[in-house]
Write a protein that holds these residues in place. Structure first.
Motif, PDB file in Angstrom:
ATOM      1  N   ARG A   1      -0.957   2.086  -1.221  1.00  0.00           N
ATOM      2  CA  ARG A   1      -0.709   0.643  -1.389  1.00  0.00           C
ATOM      3  C   ARG A   1       0.583   0.201  -0.712  1.00  0.00           C
ATOM      4  NH1 ARG A   1       0.329  -1.245  -6.260  1.00  0.00           N
ATOM      5  NH2 ARG A   1       1.209   0.715  -7.073  1.00  0.00           N
ATOM      6  N   PHE A   2       1.619   1.006  -0.799  1.00  0.00           N
ATOM      7  CA  PHE A   2       2.921   0.672  -0.214  1.00  0.00           C
ATOM      8  C   PHE A   2       3.153   1.566   0.998  1.00  0.00           C
ATOM      9  CE2 PHE A   2       5.109  -0.732  -4.450  1.00  0.00           C
ATOM     10  CZ  PHE A   2       4.080  -1.628  -4.666  1.00  0.00           C
ATOM     11  N   THR A   3       3.861   1.026   1.989  1.00  0.00           N
ATOM     12  CA  THR A   3       4.168   1.792   3.190  1.00  0.00           C
ATOM     13  C   THR A   3       5.618   1.543   3.594  1.00  0.00           C
ATOM     14  OG1 THR A   3       1.890   1.588   3.977  1.00  0.00           O
ATOM     15  CG2 THR A   3       3.549   2.247   5.588  1.00  0.00           C
ATOM     16  N   VAL A   4       6.357   2.619   3.751  1.00  0.00           N
ATOM     17  CA  VAL A   4       7.742   2.520   4.211  1.00  0.00           C
ATOM     18  C   VAL A   4       7.769   2.713   5.729  1.00  0.00           C
ATOM     19  CG1 VAL A   4       8.199   4.997   3.798  1.00  0.00           C
ATOM     20  CG2 VAL A   4      10.100   3.369   3.861  1.00  0.00           C
ATOM     21  N   SER A   5       8.665   1.980   6.379  1.00  0.00           N
ATOM     22  CA  SER A   5       8.839   2.104   7.829  1.00  0.00           C
ATOM     23  C   SER A   5      10.273   1.741   8.173  1.00  0.00           C
ATOM     24  CB  SER A   5       7.856   1.201   8.583  1.00  0.00           C
ATOM     25  OG  SER A   5       8.095  -0.157   8.282  1.00  0.00           O
ATOM     26  N   ARG A   6      10.657   1.958   9.402  1.00  0.00           N
ATOM     27  CA  ARG A   6      12.004   1.578   9.831  1.00  0.00           C
ATOM     28  C   ARG A   6      11.993   1.171  11.291  1.00  0.00           C
ATOM     29  NH1 ARG A   6      10.928   5.072  13.268  1.00  0.00           N
ATOM     30  NH2 ARG A   6      12.071   7.018  13.636  1.00  0.00           N
ATOM     31  N   ASP A   7      12.958   0.334  11.636  1.00  0.00           N
ATOM     32  CA  ASP A   7      13.180  -0.091  13.005  1.00  0.00           C
ATOM     33  C   ASP A   7      14.612   0.321  13.345  1.00  0.00           C
ATOM     34  OD1 ASP A   7      13.803  -1.474  15.369  1.00  0.00           O
ATOM     35  OD2 ASP A   7      12.450  -3.112  14.878  1.00  0.00           O
ATOM     36  N   ARG A   8      14.744   1.373  14.106  1.00  0.00           N
ATOM     37  CA  ARG A   8      16.078   1.900  14.398  1.00  0.00           C
ATOM     38  C   ARG A   8      16.901   0.916  15.209  1.00  0.00           C
ATOM     39  NH1 ARG A   8      15.100   7.726  16.811  1.00  0.00           N
ATOM     40  NH2 ARG A   8      17.375   7.647  16.970  1.00  0.00           N
ATOM     41  N   ALA A   9      16.265   0.181  16.101  1.00  0.00           N
ATOM     42  CA  ALA A   9      17.001  -0.777  16.934  1.00  0.00           C
ATOM     43  C   ALA A   9      17.621  -1.874  16.083  1.00  0.00           C
ATOM     44  CB  ALA A   9      16.089  -1.373  17.980  1.00  0.00           C
ATOM     45  N   LYS A  10      16.981  -2.200  14.963  1.00  0.00           N
ATOM     46  CA  LYS A  10      17.473  -3.263  14.082  1.00  0.00           C
ATOM     47  C   LYS A  10      18.222  -2.710  12.877  1.00  0.00           C
ATOM     48  CE  LYS A  10      13.815  -6.553  15.270  1.00  0.00           C
ATOM     49  NZ  LYS A  10      12.711  -7.405  14.754  1.00  0.00           N
ATOM     50  N   ASN A  11      18.327  -1.387  12.783  1.00  0.00           N
ATOM     51  CA  ASN A  11      18.972  -0.776  11.611  1.00  0.00           C
ATOM     52  C   ASN A  11      18.366  -1.308  10.312  1.00  0.00           C
ATOM     53  OD1 ASN A  11      20.649   0.863  13.074  1.00  0.00           O
ATOM     54  ND2 ASN A  11      22.490  -0.348  12.756  1.00  0.00           N
ATOM     55  N   THR A  12      17.060  -1.387  10.290  1.00  0.00           N
ATOM     56  CA  THR A  12      16.377  -1.992   9.149  1.00  0.00           C
ATOM     57  C   THR A  12      15.215  -1.116   8.687  1.00  0.00           C
ATOM     58  OG1 THR A  12      16.945  -4.218   9.899  1.00  0.00           O
ATOM     59  CG2 THR A  12      15.151  -4.030   8.325  1.00  0.00           C
ATOM     60  N   MET A  13      15.102  -0.990   7.376  1.00  0.00           N
ATOM     61  CA  MET A  13      13.985  -0.289   6.754  1.00  0.00           C
ATOM     62  C   MET A  13      13.129  -1.324   6.026  1.00  0.00           C
ATOM     63  SD  MET A  13      14.031   2.710   3.823  1.00  0.00           S
ATOM     64  CE  MET A  13      14.940   1.716   2.674  1.00  0.00           C
ATOM     65  N   TYR A  14      11.832  -1.053   5.949  1.00  0.00           N
ATOM     66  CA  TYR A  14      10.912  -1.994   5.321  1.00  0.00           C
ATOM     67  C   TYR A  14      10.081  -1.291   4.245  1.00  0.00           C
ATOM     68  CZ  TYR A  14      11.918  -4.486   9.665  1.00  0.00           C
ATOM     69  OH  TYR A  14      12.549  -5.103  10.719  1.00  0.00           O
ATOM     70  N   LEU A  15       9.580  -2.080   3.333  1.00  0.00           N
ATOM     71  CA  LEU A  15       8.586  -1.604   2.385  1.00  0.00           C
ATOM     72  C   LEU A  15       7.465  -2.644   2.346  1.00  0.00           C
ATOM     73  CD1 LEU A  15       7.856   0.659   0.338  1.00  0.00           C
ATOM     74  CD2 LEU A  15       8.756  -0.867  -1.449  1.00  0.00           C
ATOM     75  N   GLN A  16       6.347  -2.302   2.920  1.00  0.00           N
ATOM     76  CA  GLN A  16       5.186  -3.175   2.876  1.00  0.00           C
ATOM     77  C   GLN A  16       4.428  -2.889   1.590  1.00  0.00           C
ATOM     78  OE1 GLN A  16       4.176  -5.638   5.100  1.00  0.00           O
ATOM     79  NE2 GLN A  16       2.635  -6.110   3.525  1.00  0.00           N
ATOM     80  N   MET A  17       4.320  -3.908   0.755  1.00  0.00           N
ATOM     81  CA  MET A  17       3.678  -3.769  -0.552  1.00  0.00           C
ATOM     82  C   MET A  17       2.343  -4.497  -0.513  1.00  0.00           C
ATOM     83  SD  MET A  17       7.100  -4.592  -2.817  1.00  0.00           S
ATOM     84  CE  MET A  17       6.302  -4.245  -4.380  1.00  0.00           C
ATOM     85  N   ASN A  18       1.268  -3.748  -0.477  1.00  0.00           N
ATOM     86  CA  ASN A  18      -0.076  -4.324  -0.513  1.00  0.00           C
ATOM     87  C   ASN A  18      -0.714  -4.032  -1.862  1.00  0.00           C
ATOM     88  OD1 ASN A  18       0.183  -5.186   2.158  1.00  0.00           O
ATOM     89  ND2 ASN A  18      -0.697  -3.296   2.968  1.00  0.00           N
ATOM     90  N   SER A  19      -1.535  -4.946  -2.294  1.00  0.00           N
ATOM     91  CA  SER A  19      -2.217  -4.816  -3.583  1.00  0.00           C
ATOM     92  C   SER A  19      -1.269  -4.429  -4.711  1.00  0.00           C
ATOM     93  CB  SER A  19      -3.349  -3.788  -3.484  1.00  0.00           C
ATOM     94  OG  SER A  19      -4.291  -4.179  -2.511  1.00  0.00           O
ATOM     95  N   PRO A  20      -0.175  -5.149  -4.863  1.00  0.00           N
ATOM     96  CA  PRO A  20       0.729  -4.811  -5.962  1.00  0.00           C
ATOM     97  C   PRO A  20       0.080  -5.077  -7.311  1.00  0.00           C
ATOM     98  CG  PRO A  20       1.381  -6.895  -4.975  1.00  0.00           C
ATOM     99  CD  PRO A  20       0.297  -6.331  -4.108  1.00  0.00           C
ATOM    100  N   LYS A  21       0.578  -4.375  -8.322  1.00  0.00           N
ATOM    101  CA  LYS A  21       0.084  -4.509  -9.683  1.00  0.00           C
ATOM    102  C   LYS A  21       1.209  -5.017 -10.572  1.00  0.00           C
ATOM    103  CE  LYS A  21      -2.744  -0.367  -8.897  1.00  0.00           C
ATOM    104  NZ  LYS A  21      -3.024   1.015  -9.373  1.00  0.00           N
ATOM    105  N   PRO A  22       0.881  -5.573 -11.711  1.00  0.00           N
ATOM    106  CA  PRO A  22       1.943  -6.034 -12.619  1.00  0.00           C
ATOM    107  C   PRO A  22       2.945  -4.928 -12.967  1.00  0.00           C
ATOM    108  CG  PRO A  22      -0.152  -6.941 -13.293  1.00  0.00           C
ATOM    109  CD  PRO A  22      -0.458  -5.990 -12.180  1.00  0.00           C
ATOM    110  N   GLU A  23       2.502  -3.697 -13.040  1.00  0.00           N
ATOM    111  CA  GLU A  23       3.429  -2.612 -13.359  1.00  0.00           C
ATOM    112  C   GLU A  23       4.383  -2.272 -12.211  1.00  0.00           C
ATOM    113  OE1 GLU A  23       0.069  -2.597 -13.627  1.00  0.00           O
ATOM    114  OE2 GLU A  23      -0.770  -0.620 -13.111  1.00  0.00           O
ATOM    115  N   ASP A  24       4.211  -2.889 -11.061  1.00  0.00           N
ATOM    116  CA  ASP A  24       5.168  -2.727  -9.963  1.00  0.00           C
ATOM    117  C   ASP A  24       6.353  -3.684 -10.099  1.00  0.00           C
ATOM    118  OD1 ASP A  24       2.369  -2.317  -7.773  1.00  0.00           O
ATOM    119  OD2 ASP A  24       3.685  -0.741  -8.539  1.00  0.00           O
ATOM    120  N   THR A  25       6.324  -4.536 -11.099  1.00  0.00           N
ATOM    121  CA  THR A  25       7.428  -5.463 -11.335  1.00  0.00           C
ATOM    122  C   THR A  25       8.690  -4.699 -11.677  1.00  0.00           C
ATOM    123  OG1 THR A  25       5.972  -7.245 -12.097  1.00  0.00           O
ATOM    124  CG2 THR A  25       8.269  -7.310 -12.837  1.00  0.00           C
TER     125      THR A  25
END
Length: 124
Positions: free
Chosen positions: A67-91
């Motif tokens: 459901r979740f995917t971590v990624s990074r962009d080294r050129a931007k010094n940025t990490m991401y967390l793509q959250m798909n189909s989140p559930k209430p317990e992910d709050t």
């Protein structure tokens, strides 16, 4: 000194999607790896996902795998967390972190820098 700033949190409906970002600033940013953690009031900080900075190897907690995917962009010094189909317990409040030395990405104590956190609320 490295500073981490999270953004992208907010309210999302169950089954929706949300993307968190973690931007790093500092003179030189070359960590071994970065991670996402989450924490609810009164509970321990929980590992969500991690990524090695150079090679981009990823690991996800079983609770978010698929459901979740971590990624990074080294050129931007940025990490991401793509959250798909989140559930209430992910709050939770979601934190990003960076560690300088190689090793286990799961353990919060291994990290050297932390962001201030961003609230994610999953609710209809």
């Amino acid at each position: 000194q490295v500073q981490l700033v999270e953004s992208g949190g907010g309210l999302v409906q169950p089954g929706g999607s949300l993307r968190l970002s973690c931007a790093a600033s500092g003179r030189t940013f070359t960590p071994y790896g970065m991670g996402w953690f989450r924490q609810a009031p009164g509970k321990e900080r929980e590992f969500v996902a991690g990524i090695t900075w150079t090679f981009g190897s990823t690991i996800h907690a079983d609770s978010v795998k698929g459901r979740f995917t971590v990624s990074r962009d080294r050129a931007k010094n940025t990490m991401y967390l793509q959250m798909n189909s989140p559930k209430p317990e992910d709050t939770d409040v979601y934190y990003c972190a960076a560690r300088k030395r190689s090793g286990n990405l799961h353990t919060p104590d291994n990290y050297d820098y932390w962001g201030q956190g961003t609230q994610v609320t999953v609710s209809s």
